[in-house]
Motif scaffolding. Structure first.
Motif, PDB file in Angstrom:
ATOM      1  N   GLY A  61      51.293  87.083  47.712  1.00  0.00           N
ATOM      2  CA  GLY A  61      51.168  88.443  48.231  1.00  0.00           C
ATOM      3  C   GLY A  61      52.372  88.938  49.013  1.00  0.00           C
ATOM      4  N   ARG A  65      53.151  92.978  48.315  1.00  0.00           N
ATOM      5  CA  ARG A  65      52.831  94.022  49.302  1.00  0.00           C
ATOM      6  C   ARG A  65      53.894  95.113  49.328  1.00  0.00           C
ATOM      7  N   MET A  70      51.622  99.938  46.357  1.00  0.00           N
ATOM      8  CA  MET A  70      50.924  99.586  47.597  1.00  0.00           C
ATOM      9  C   MET A  70      50.892 100.739  48.599  1.00  0.00           C
ATOM     10  N   HIS A  74      47.529 102.104  50.274  1.00  0.00           N
ATOM     11  CA  HIS A  74      47.344 102.325  51.713  1.00  0.00           C
ATOM     12  C   HIS A  74      46.763 103.715  51.967  1.00  0.00           C
ATOM     13  N   VAL A  92      46.987  89.512  48.675  1.00  0.00           N
ATOM     14  CA  VAL A  92      47.875  90.680  48.726  1.00  0.00           C
ATOM     15  C   VAL A  92      47.424  91.634  49.843  1.00  0.00           C
ATOM     16  N   GLU A  95      48.339  90.281  53.273  1.00  0.00           N
ATOM     17  CA  GLU A  95      49.782  90.407  53.501  1.00  0.00           C
ATOM     18  C   GLU A  95      50.158  91.861  53.772  1.00  0.00           C
ATOM     19  N   ALA A  96      49.466  92.771  53.112  1.00  0.00           N
ATOM     20  CA  ALA A  96      49.770  94.196  53.263  1.00  0.00           C
ATOM     21  C   ALA A  96      49.197  94.765  54.559  1.00  0.00           C
TER      22      ALA A  96
END
Lengths: 224, 88
Positions: A61, A65, A70, A74, A92, A95-96
């Motif tokens: 991830g 990210r 991504m 978000h 992922v 991590e994001a």
């Protein structure tokens, strides 16, 4: 009109077609989103599937990210859209920063490929609204880094806010507090290590993933 | 200035390290006794052009925080040396 689920394909994803198939078998529409896209193409829900996005280089991830899609995910999550990360997708999302905690190597250092028993701990999420509290589901896992870890403060917060979504009946990987899945504060982003899409037909050995994916198909639409 | 950078990424204290524990259990079977606290990490090396050591360090700190480590479970130790005789 059926619900449109966007399934993100990164270089190295390998469960995206299973998710497409599972969603379609339940009457939903499903389409692939490419990791390099800058939008989620107006879908009603997003799944970040399992696999080895960007080869899991550095950490699972860690590179995914930063994929262009991504930012759109978000935004989609911030507007209340349902986002589910399965296995590598869970990695992922942590991590994001869309979900708290991290996924460490399994205790015992074995790649685990087996069916696990899960208990539904909260039905107030986009992935469990159609399941019942305390329901036991048999769903496969398939991972090397599924050992959920977080700080004691984060764990206390997850417990206090009813954000532990699924727990293992018999902890296979060392996850803190037997956690198999968690959600964000808005309850519209859920990550889990087990693969509900692989438990959607008798031929697959279990249909216990169905209530989870049905929940996703009934998830509230994002605002605006 | 050119700096030679080594970033050592290790699991934070208190985070279980299954690789470290496996190695720790294996060593005595090979006759290496008295070993405690084995931790496994990774080392990332690169050269970096920066105006001075302070800005080089700031840059590496930032990349550790945003990319090279997962601060939830990992810490980084940064070693930074100016490369002798390198063109400015």
């Amino acid at each position: 009109m059926s619900v449109r689920v966007g399934v993100v394909r990164f270089p190295g994803s390998n469960c995206e077609l299973d998710v497409l198939e599972a969603v379609r078998s339940l009457g939903g529409d499903a389409e692939l989103l490419w990791h390099g896209d800058r939008s989620v193409a107006g879908v009603d829900a997003v799944v970040v599937p399992g696999g080895f996005a960007h080869g899991d280089y550095l950490r699972p991830g860690a590179i995914a990210r930063f994929s262009p899609v991504m930012d759109a995910i978000h935004e989609f999550a911030a507007s209340g859209g349902a986002v589910v990360g399965i296995c590598n997708g869970f990695q992922v999302l942590t991590e994001a920063g869309l979900l708290p905690g991290a996924l460490q190597k399994n205790r015992g250092l074995k790649f685990l490929c087996t069916t696990t028993g899960l208990r539904v701990e909260s039905t107030n999420t986009v992935l469990t609204s159609q399941a019942s509290l305390g329901q036991v589901l048999r769903v496969p896992i398939n991972h090397f880094e599924g050992n959920y870890t977080c700080s004691p403060e984060t764990l206390a917060e997850l417990r206090a806010d009813d954000r532990v979504v699924l727990r293992y009946l018999a902890n296979p990987n060392g996850s803190v507090d037997d956690i198999a899945g968690v959600c964000n504060a808005g309850r519209n982003v859920v990550g889990l290590m087990p693969h509900p899409e692989r438990a959607t037909g008798d031929l697959l050995g279990s249909t216990d993933g169905v209530p989870l994916l049905r929940s996703l198909l009934k998830a509230p639409q994002p605002a605006g | 200035m050119l700096f030679s950078v080594r970033v050592e990424v290790s699991l934070r204290p208190g985070i279980a390290d299954p690789q470290g524990s496996t190695i720790e259990r294996s060593l005595p079977t090979l006759g290496f006794d008295g070993i405690r606290g084995v931790r496994v990490g990774k080392s990332i090396r690169f050269d970096l052009l920066a105006v001075d050591e302070e800005s080089a360090r700031r840059e590496v700190d930032d990349m550790c925080r945003r990319f090279l480590t997962n601060p939830v479970i990992e810490d980084a130790t940064i070693d930074l040396d100016a490369c002798e005789g390198a063109p400015a």
